[in-house]
Design an enzyme around this catalytic site. Structure first.
Site, PDB file in Angstrom:
ATOM      1  N   GLY A 148     -26.287  23.806 -31.538  1.00 61.42           N
ATOM      2  CA  GLY A 148     -26.504  24.965 -31.914  1.00 61.42           C
ATOM      3  C   GLY A 148     -25.283  25.522 -32.795  1.00 61.42           C
ATOM      4  O   GLY A 148     -24.280  24.889 -32.722  1.00 61.42           O
TER       5      GLY A 148
ATOM      6  N   GLN B 282     -18.873  31.346 -35.789  1.00 55.79           N
ATOM      7  CA  GLN B 282     -18.085  30.176 -35.767  1.00 55.79           C
ATOM      8  C   GLN B 282     -17.932  29.725 -37.377  1.00 55.79           C
ATOM      9  O   GLN B 282     -16.943  28.744 -37.438  1.00 55.79           O
ATOM     10  CB  GLN B 282     -18.953  28.891 -35.060  1.00 55.79           C
TER      11      GLN B 282
ATOM     12  N   CYS C 225     -18.385  22.921 -26.993  1.00 59.32           N
ATOM     13  CA  CYS C 225     -18.529  23.906 -28.081  1.00 59.32           C
ATOM     14  C   CYS C 225     -17.894  23.216 -29.427  1.00 59.32           C
ATOM     15  O   CYS C 225     -16.962  22.699 -29.379  1.00 59.32           O
ATOM     16  CB  CYS C 225     -17.683  25.261 -27.734  1.00 59.32           C
TER      17      CYS C 225
ATOM     18  N   HIS D  18     -25.241  30.653 -25.044  1.00 62.36           N
ATOM     19  CA  HIS D  18     -23.906  30.167 -25.296  1.00 62.36           C
ATOM     20  C   HIS D  18     -23.907  30.947 -26.819  1.00 62.36           C
ATOM     21  O   HIS D  18     -22.628  31.234 -27.181  1.00 62.36           O
ATOM     22  CB  HIS D  18     -23.654  28.712 -25.379  1.00 62.36           C
ATOM     23  N   GLU D  19     -24.907  30.741 -27.653  1.00 63.19           N
ATOM     24  CA  GLU D  19     -24.547  31.357 -29.121  1.00 63.19           C
ATOM     25  C   GLU D  19     -24.472  32.894 -29.080  1.00 63.19           C
ATOM     26  O   GLU D  19     -23.983  33.420 -29.799  1.00 63.19           O
ATOM     27  CB  GLU D  19     -25.955  30.863 -29.865  1.00 63.19           C
TER      28      GLU D  19
HETATM   29  O1  GNR Z   1     -23.370  21.253 -29.373  1.00 62.12           O
HETATM   30  C1  GNR Z   1     -23.287  21.947 -28.518  1.00 62.12           C
HETATM   31  N1  GNR Z   1     -23.577  21.423 -27.307  1.00 62.12           N
HETATM   32  C2  GNR Z   1     -23.907  22.324 -26.005  1.00 62.12           C
HETATM   33  C3  GNR Z   1     -23.766  21.746 -25.159  1.00 62.12           C
HETATM   34  C4  GNR Z   1     -24.090  22.508 -23.867  1.00 62.12           C
HETATM   35  C5  GNR Z   1     -24.084  23.764 -23.925  1.00 62.12           C
HETATM   36  C6  GNR Z   1     -23.947  24.416 -25.073  1.00 62.12           C
HETATM   37  C7  GNR Z   1     -23.648  23.718 -26.228  1.00 62.12           C
HETATM   38  S1  GNR Z   1     -23.652  24.406 -27.751  1.00 62.12           S
HETATM   39  C8  GNR Z   1     -22.814  23.527 -28.735  1.00 62.12           C
HETATM   40  C9  GNR Z   1     -22.535  23.736 -30.123  1.00 62.12           C
HETATM   41  C10 GNR Z   1     -21.870  25.121 -30.165  1.00 62.12           C
HETATM   42  O2  GNR Z   1     -20.697  25.156 -30.192  1.00 62.12           O
HETATM   43  N2  GNR Z   1     -22.511  26.193 -30.327  1.00 62.12           N
HETATM   44  O3  GNR Z   1     -21.899  27.155 -30.478  1.00 62.12           O
HETATM   45 NI    NI Z   2     -20.040  27.002 -29.311  1.00 59.21          NI
END
Ligand code: GNR
Ligand code: NI
Length: 167
Positions: A46, A51, A91, A133-134
């Site tokens: 994601g 970012q 992240c 998370h996003e």
């Molecule tokens: O690549 C990503 N892996 C992930 C793993 C567990 C929970 C959330 C993520 S999101 C992250 C990519 C990212 O930083 N998105 O903002």
């Molecule tokens: Ni992230």
């Protein structure tokens, strides 16, 4: 298409709250395409516009094994959440750091697609976690903000040390 540089925690620009997209035009479609390319190249599942230092409410996600199921969310909003789950998160803005975060197990998200059409999606598992998370990123929040102050302090010093070695 182009690869975009990803901001690293604790860059203060990661704390900015992104503004809603008012018009879905070619510049938004280009942003989403560049974000997708950047996410796949990283690689990650994601990426939020925050970012890449663009403070608009745009998110790309692909949780598929084959990396062939890109989803783009414009102005995503959680309209329902249920259950609790704890999973290890990472992240792209906090490289090399992984820790457990508590999230809703299932979510319903309302958003616009790249044609500007309203959509609603029910998600669970990794997709639900990634959506949360996003959306946090769009609100200026990083997963590290969910951890204790002590862990946050350790992460800051570890990343500062890494930055010194890589410089
Ligand atoms: O690549 C990503 N892996 C992930 C793993 C567990 C929970 C959330 C993520 S999101 C992250 C990519 C990212 O930083 N998105 O903002
Ligand atoms: Ni992230």
């Amino acid at each position: 298409m182009s690869l975009l540089p990803i901001l690293r925690f604790p860059d203060p620009r990661l704390q900015k709250r992104a503004a809603p997209v008012t018009k879905i035009d070619d510049s938004i479609r280009r942003l989403a395409a560049d974000m997708a390319e950047t996410m796949y190249e990283a690689p990650g599942i994601g990426l939020a516009a925050t970012q890449v230092d663009v403070h608009k409410r745009v998110v790309v996600i692909d949780v598929s094994e084959e990396k062939n199921a890109l989803r783009v969310f414009v102005n995503p909003e959680l309209v329902d959440q249920a259950g609790l789950t704890v999973g290890e998160e990472g992240c792209l803005s906090v490289p090399g750091i992984y820790d457990k975060v508590e999230r809703a197990e299932r979510v319903t998200v309302r958003y616009l697609d790249l044609d500007g059409k309203p959509q609603e999606l029910q998600a669970e598992g990794l997709l639900a976690v990634c959506i949360q998370h996003e959306i946090d990123h769009l609100n200026g929040k990083v997963f590290v903000d969910h951890l204790s102050q002590l862990k946050q302090m350790r992460i800051r010093s570890k990343l500062a040390k890494q930055a010194r070695v890589t410089a």
